[in-house]
Design an enzyme around this catalytic site. Structure first.
Site, PDB file in Angstrom:
ATOM      1  N   GLY A   1       0.873  -1.186   0.137  1.00 32.99           N
ATOM      2  CA  GLY A   1       0.045   0.011  -0.009  1.00 32.99           C
ATOM      3  C   GLY A   1       0.823   1.253  -0.076  1.00 32.99           C
ATOM      4  O   GLY A   1       0.394   2.326   0.442  1.00 32.99           O
ATOM      5  N   GLY A   2       2.088   1.272  -0.404  1.00 35.72           N
ATOM      6  CA  GLY A   2       2.785   2.514  -0.587  1.00 35.72           C
ATOM      7  C   GLY A   2       2.457   3.088  -1.841  1.00 35.72           C
ATOM      8  O   GLY A   2       1.598   2.789  -2.425  1.00 35.72           O
ATOM      9  N   LEU A   3       3.472   3.983  -2.404  1.00 35.63           N
ATOM     10  CA  LEU A   3       2.819   5.034  -3.590  1.00 35.63           C
ATOM     11  C   LEU A   3       2.950   4.075  -4.676  1.00 35.63           C
ATOM     12  O   LEU A   3       1.872   4.224  -5.463  1.00 35.63           O
ATOM     13  CB  LEU A   3       4.108   5.765  -3.628  1.00 35.63           C
ATOM     14  CG  LEU A   3       3.928   7.318  -3.005  1.00 35.63           C
ATOM     15  CD1 LEU A   3       5.123   8.078  -3.205  1.00 35.63           C
ATOM     16  CD2 LEU A   3       2.805   7.826  -3.242  1.00 35.63           C
TER      17      LEU A   3
ATOM     18  N   HIS B   1       6.537   2.980   3.774  1.00 35.44           N
ATOM     19  CA  HIS B   1       8.011   3.436   3.700  1.00 35.44           C
ATOM     20  C   HIS B   1       7.909   4.560   2.741  1.00 35.44           C
ATOM     21  O   HIS B   1       8.983   5.319   2.861  1.00 35.44           O
ATOM     22  CB  HIS B   1       8.982   2.600   3.437  1.00 35.44           C
ATOM     23  CG  HIS B   1      10.308   3.063   3.671  1.00 35.44           C
ATOM     24  ND1 HIS B   1      10.685   3.494   4.722  1.00 35.44           N
ATOM     25  CD2 HIS B   1      11.322   3.067   2.802  1.00 35.44           C
ATOM     26  CE1 HIS B   1      12.216   3.867   4.600  1.00 35.44           C
ATOM     27  NE2 HIS B   1      12.435   3.613   3.412  1.00 35.44           N
TER      28      HIS B   1
ATOM     29  N   GLY C   1      13.778  14.105   0.272  1.00 32.30           N
ATOM     30  CA  GLY C   1      14.236  15.215  -0.435  1.00 32.30           C
ATOM     31  C   GLY C   1      13.482  15.567  -1.628  1.00 32.30           C
ATOM     32  O   GLY C   1      13.479  16.798  -2.039  1.00 32.30           O
TER      33      GLY C   1
ATOM     34  N   ARG D   1      25.258   8.572  -5.526  1.00 29.70           N
ATOM     35  CA  ARG D   1      25.503   8.104  -4.210  1.00 29.70           C
ATOM     36  C   ARG D   1      26.562   7.154  -3.856  1.00 29.70           C
ATOM     37  O   ARG D   1      27.069   6.964  -2.891  1.00 29.70           O
ATOM     38  CB  ARG D   1      24.126   7.430  -3.935  1.00 29.70           C
ATOM     39  CG  ARG D   1      23.173   8.477  -3.493  1.00 29.70           C
ATOM     40  CD  ARG D   1      21.744   7.808  -3.272  1.00 29.70           C
ATOM     41  NE  ARG D   1      20.928   8.904  -2.671  1.00 29.70           N
ATOM     42  CZ  ARG D   1      19.593   8.896  -2.653  1.00 29.70           C
ATOM     43  NH1 ARG D   1      19.168   7.661  -2.899  1.00 29.70           N
ATOM     44  NH2 ARG D   1      18.815   9.945  -2.441  1.00 29.70           N
TER      45      ARG D   1
ATOM     46  N   GLU E   1      10.220  -0.030  -6.001  1.00 32.18           N
ATOM     47  CA  GLU E   1      11.388  -0.582  -5.488  1.00 32.18           C
ATOM     48  C   GLU E   1      11.276  -2.017  -5.516  1.00 32.18           C
ATOM     49  O   GLU E   1      12.333  -2.861  -5.477  1.00 32.18           O
ATOM     50  CB  GLU E   1      11.774  -0.322  -3.981  1.00 32.18           C
ATOM     51  CG  GLU E   1      12.927  -0.607  -3.485  1.00 32.18           C
ATOM     52  CD  GLU E   1      13.269   0.470  -2.201  1.00 32.18           C
ATOM     53  OE1 GLU E   1      12.668   0.920  -1.702  1.00 32.18           O
ATOM     54  OE2 GLU E   1      14.587  -0.517  -1.615  1.00 32.18           O
TER      55      GLU E   1
ATOM     56  N   SER F   1      13.760   7.442  -7.054  1.00 29.45           N
ATOM     57  CA  SER F   1      13.048   6.246  -6.654  1.00 29.45           C
ATOM     58  C   SER F   1      11.506   6.719  -6.383  1.00 29.45           C
ATOM     59  O   SER F   1      10.696   5.881  -6.877  1.00 29.45           O
ATOM     60  CB  SER F   1      13.571   5.570  -5.401  1.00 29.45           C
ATOM     61  OG  SER F   1      13.473   6.709  -4.304  1.00 29.45           O
ATOM     62  N   VAL F   2      11.320   7.714  -5.611  1.00 31.46           N
ATOM     63  CA  VAL F   2       9.916   8.101  -5.467  1.00 31.46           C
ATOM     64  C   VAL F   2       9.283   8.550  -6.590  1.00 31.46           C
ATOM     65  O   VAL F   2       8.133   8.257  -6.860  1.00 31.46           O
ATOM     66  CB  VAL F   2      10.177   9.259  -4.167  1.00 31.46           C
ATOM     67  CG1 VAL F   2      10.083  10.605  -5.027  1.00 31.46           C
ATOM     68  CG2 VAL F   2       8.812   9.247  -3.355  1.00 31.46           C
TER      69      VAL F   2
END
Lengths: 656, 247
Positions: free
Chosen positions: A13-15, A43, A49, A301, A394, A410-411
């Site tokens: 149930g995340g984005l 999460h 950011g 990163r 993800e 990622s978002v």
């Protein structure tokens, strides 16, 4: 036997999961979301950011477009991504962010006129254009040529998740909370849904569906210190692999974020450095320019995390009772900026460290952060081997990140993949009907029931918490930022041993209803399989690419390793995953392999690279009149659902 | 960091234990003793208790960073987020933990805030209401918004639905159906947002009664205990003024 029927079953149930659910519901299909927790607690909410989308409204983003975003993403992936998927992504990201704007995300906006920002440790004044006033603004992030990361202060994931979950509520999409999918129902390479355990009553239910979408996030919690929420244990990927039919891709590609606080591993956003924050060592010395004179703190990163580790190894870390760390210095940004744009970071510093980042340096260390690997899918999001099974976000290896993901991508992937894959899921619902005997459903339910009976009855004497922390320690010690063959062999050996022990787990609490120990006993053996995929994939990959860095094989080896790792677990009795590879075809790449521009380039090139470079040049020469869209299409055609194909408008530039 | 903590202090953590799933189970307080570690939070302490002393102990954590709102509980009589509560904040070393009241109890410290918040969202229509939304062309520039307004909306959107305000609410104890501060804050957030086309009259239909804005007794436990320091007092007063003047 309790069976719930639906068209589109979404696990997570995340984005990503919610956006897929909205897509299928909008197309008229019955949709159910399963979630371990209330959807708004997923999460996704922790993304701080921002989200990358090449809107180019801020003055520091002028000139940005899909092409630049594509180039950054491919380079960031160390050429390990699927370039067609990266194209699908960059073309849809502006639409996704604009959709979210209509759904209520209060994106931070461009303020016309002068403002002071910090760039390379110096205060400079930039002047925003009048015509951009009120459009969505962006900040700088690592590994990007332009300021492209759109944000709401440092609560971006929170505002996105709230907007999307609210939208799902508007569409009356049921979210079945505190439910855990523990096995997939499948036959003859078709997936028919999942066996699901109610975490309150302990009841097992079967959810039968035309499509099943895994959107359960990453598997960071196979490591003992991770920025991930504690529910990010990779169970979605594990149950897909346990079908023996679906494969996981690039599981060894694990990202370490440069700036998680010490010791608890809570993230401070890349926005800290994007907005001008610096990394300092025990002498207060800013060391990144010595290693990466070009991008400095804002290198990709994986690069920053390695440089920090190198610097600590030189004895420049700050000693503490939790081991050496470095400092993140955002004091230069000033109180006003921190209070407004980095307030979550400020709260985290106050509560967990007892410091004020306006005045104090923040103790940070590279920490497990993101799983590039996941359920391998086609560009449509469907498993190439198990029909009707999809994945997004993800949890998927869709594969736009390759071996290193850019911050802010990622978002963005969650909602972009949600829009794209959601349409393909709906197409599948339209074109297929479920033909499944209840006998098959019963077999799967009974099988899981039997496993739980055995778990409760088992008196083998092993403690599930001990096994779990031993696994997490192995991953920390031997499958970290820098890897060697010796260490990885130790990891594989240790994990195999733990897997044997995990067959003898004894739980003390024997009840079937809400029982956290039983939940662990169900999950940990699945997590061990994932850990073995990561360790074995890393051991076999004798090169360094993106976040996978081998000290005994330091070169990126395109000649032998420009390929995606696929891991299968075909039989429960297998000790190890079966590892196969899928070649990345240079001859179809829009952007043939090159240098990322960090350190010395010691890439071992593939013979096709030179051929493709020449071919790309020829295509460009032969079509001098083609605009960038036409040229892109000539170089690498890709497909998108029709409603997402349009060109994106930018201020001062139109649709060019 | 936590250098001021004396290493090795023994914490006494008393927890309300009750599992409604088990027939015949009765609520009781159980005290666990464990050694405090530097930087220990209640999140860390509870996990240690579960792993070492009682594997049946139920509680909810997700982000463990003060962001997701899962871990609201009553800590020494006051609602707060347990993940970011350092044990060093409690000088006596005695900590009493209870589940948040006003929510359905799942077991021990775990309550069903999710169910409550979903119902709240449905009740107030917690989304942008705009008939024309689906016709918006996503390839075109987004509608502009004043930067200051976007920032203000974000200020009201920081609620994490932890439920501390609901548990701290005196009115909620007396009125089962009282909306509560989380709901008012959400209404205020959408009311401020020009993208939401609902009129003041539409809002009145949702909160213009004693289970809504007129029921609030202004005890302001919400303001006192909001872990995100949201401006509940100001927003409740604002909404009430607005609604009173309407009819």
């Amino acid at each position: 036997m309790k069976i719930v029927y639906t068209d589109s079953l979404v696990i997570g149930g995340g984005l990503a999961g919610l956006r897929i659910a909205i897509a299928t519901k909008k197309r008229g299909f019955d949709t159910i979301v399963l979630s371990l927790v209330p959807a708004k607690r997923s999460h996704s909410a922790a993304a701080q950011g921002g989200m990358q989308a090449s809107l180019g409204a801020t003055i520091k983003g002028v000139g940005d477009d899909e092409d630049v975003h594509f180039g950054d993403t491919v380079k960031g992936s160390d050429w390990g991504c699927d370039q067609a998927v990266a194209r699908m992504f960059v073309n849809t990201a502006p639409k996704a962010i604009r959709e979210l704007s209509t759904w209520g995300v209060p994106w931070s906006r461009v303020q016309k006129g002068d403002r002071q920002v910090v760039v390379n440790a110096e205060k400079v004044t930039i002047t925003e254009n009048d015509e951009a006033h009120g459009l969505i603004t962006a900040r700088d992030f690592g590994g990007t040529k332009k300021w492209r990361t759109c944000y709401t202060a440092d609560g971006t994931g929170h505002t996105m998740l709230y907007a999307v979950d609210n939208k799902a509520i508007e569409h009356e999409i049921p979210v079945h909370e505190r439910k855990e999918a523990i096995a997939l129902i499948h036959k003859d390479n078709v997936c028919y849904g999942a066996v699901v355990r109610d975490l309150i009553t302990g009841e097992l239910l079967a959810y039968v569906a035309k499509t099943t979408t895994i959107a359960t996030g990453g598997y960071g919690r196979i490591y003992s210190v991770s920025t991930n929420a504690i529910i990010c244990e990779g169970i979605g990927q594990a149950i897909a692999m346990e079908t023996g039919v679906a494969a996981l891709g690039n599981m060894e590609a694990v990202q370490f974020h440069p700036t998680a606080i010490v010791p608890v591993g809570i993230l401070t956003t890349e926005g800290c450095r994007g907005d001008g924050g610096l990394l300092r060592d025990k002498d207060g010395y800013r060391f990144m320019p010595d290693y990466e004179p070009g991008k400095k703190e804002l290198a990709s990163r994986d690069v920053v995390s390695r440089r920090m580790t190198e610097h600590i190894r030189k004895g420049k870390g700050v000693p503490s009772r939790y081991g050496d760390h470095l400092w993140l210095d955002i004091t230069i940004l000033g109180k006003e900026h921190i209070d407004k744009n980095l307030r979550e970071v400020k709260e985290i510093c106050e509560y967990f460290l007892g410091i004020d980042p306006v005045k104090d340096y923040i103790p940070v260390r590279p920490t497990q952060h993101y799983s590039m690997g996941g359920l391998r899918t086609k560009p449509t999001g469907e498993s190439p081997t198990l029909k009707g099974l999809f994945a997004a976000g993800e949890a998927a290896c869709w594969d736009m990140h390759g071996f290193n993901r850019l911050g802010g991508n990622s978002v963005a992937e969650t909602v972009v993949a949600g829009m794209i894959v959601g349409e393909y899921v709906a197409d599948f619902c339209e074109e297929n009907s479920v033909n499944i005997e209840t006998g098959l459903v019963e077999t799967f339910l009974k099988q899981e029931e039997k496993k739980i009976d055995e778990l409760i009855a088992n008196e083998g004497g092993e403690n599930v918490y001990e096994i779990k922390s031993a696994m997490q320690k192995i991953m920390m010690d031997y499958v970290g930022i820098f890897r060697t063959g010796d260490d990885l062999e130790k990891a594989v050996k240790g994990l195999k041993e733990l897997r044997k022990r995990s067959k003898n787990i004894t739980i003390k609490n024997k009840i079937r209803s809400s029982n956290p120990e039983l939940v662990e006993a169900i999950r940990v053996p699945k997590m061990l399989k994932l850990a073995l995929c990561v360790a074995q994939g890393a051991l076999l990959r004798t090169e360094s690419r993106g976040a996978h860095s081998r000290e005994d094989f330091t070169a990126r080896d395109d000649k032998n390793w420009l390929k995606r790792t696929l891991t299968y677990w075909r039989n429960e009795s297998d000790e190890m995953p079966e590892v196969e590879y899928e070649d990345l075809d240079i001859m179809t790449m829009e952007m043939p392999p090159g240098s990322r521009g960090y350190g010395t380039d010691n890439t071992v090139h593939h013979p096709d690279t030179a051929k493709r470079v020449a071919e790309v040049e020829e295509i460009k020469k032969a079509n001098p009149k083609a605009d960038r869209h036409e040229l892109q299409h000539l170089l690498m055609p890709y497909d998108l659902p029709e409603r997402l194909r349009g060109k994106n408008e930018r201020v001062g530039r139109g649709f060019k | 960091m936590s250098e001021n903590i004396e290493k090795g202090r023994i914490l006494k953590i008393s927890i309300l234990r009750f599992n409604p799933q088990l027939k015949g189970d009765k609520p009781k307080m159980v005290t666990y003793e464990l050694e405090e570690a530097p930087g220990m939070t209640i999140f860390i302490a509870l996990n240690e208790i579960r792993e070492k002393f009682d594997s049946s102990l139920q509680f909810d954590f997700v982000c463990r960073a003060g962001i997701c709102g899962s871990c609201g509980m009553i800590i020494n009589g006051q609602p707060d987020l347990a993940c970011r509560a350092l044990t060093s904040k409690y000088p006596s070393g005695e900590i009493t933990l209870m589940p948040l009241p006003a929510f359905e109890l799942i077991g021990d410290l775990s309550v069903n805030t999710g169910k409550f918040m979903r119902a709240m969202s449905e009740r107030i229509g917690s989304w942008i209401h705009d008939q024309a939304m689906d016709e918006i062309d996503l390839t075109r520039l987004e509608e502009k918004m004043e930067p200051g307004l976007a920032d203000k909306i974000y200020e009201l959107e920081r609620c994490v639905e932890c439920g501390c305000c609901i548990s701290a609410c005196g009115t909620k104890r007396m009125r089962e159906e009282f909306l509560g501060a989380a709901g008012f804050m959400r209404i205020a957030r959408f009311h401020m947002d020009p993208r939401d086309k609902r009129t003041d009259d539409d809002i009145y239909e949702i909160i213009g009664d004693d289970d809504g804005i007129f029921g609030c007794m202004s005890l302001l436990g919400c303001e006192d205990y909001c872990p995100k320091d949201l401006p509940h007092q100001t927003q409740i007063a604002y909404l009430r003024r607005k609604m009173v003047n309407l009819r």
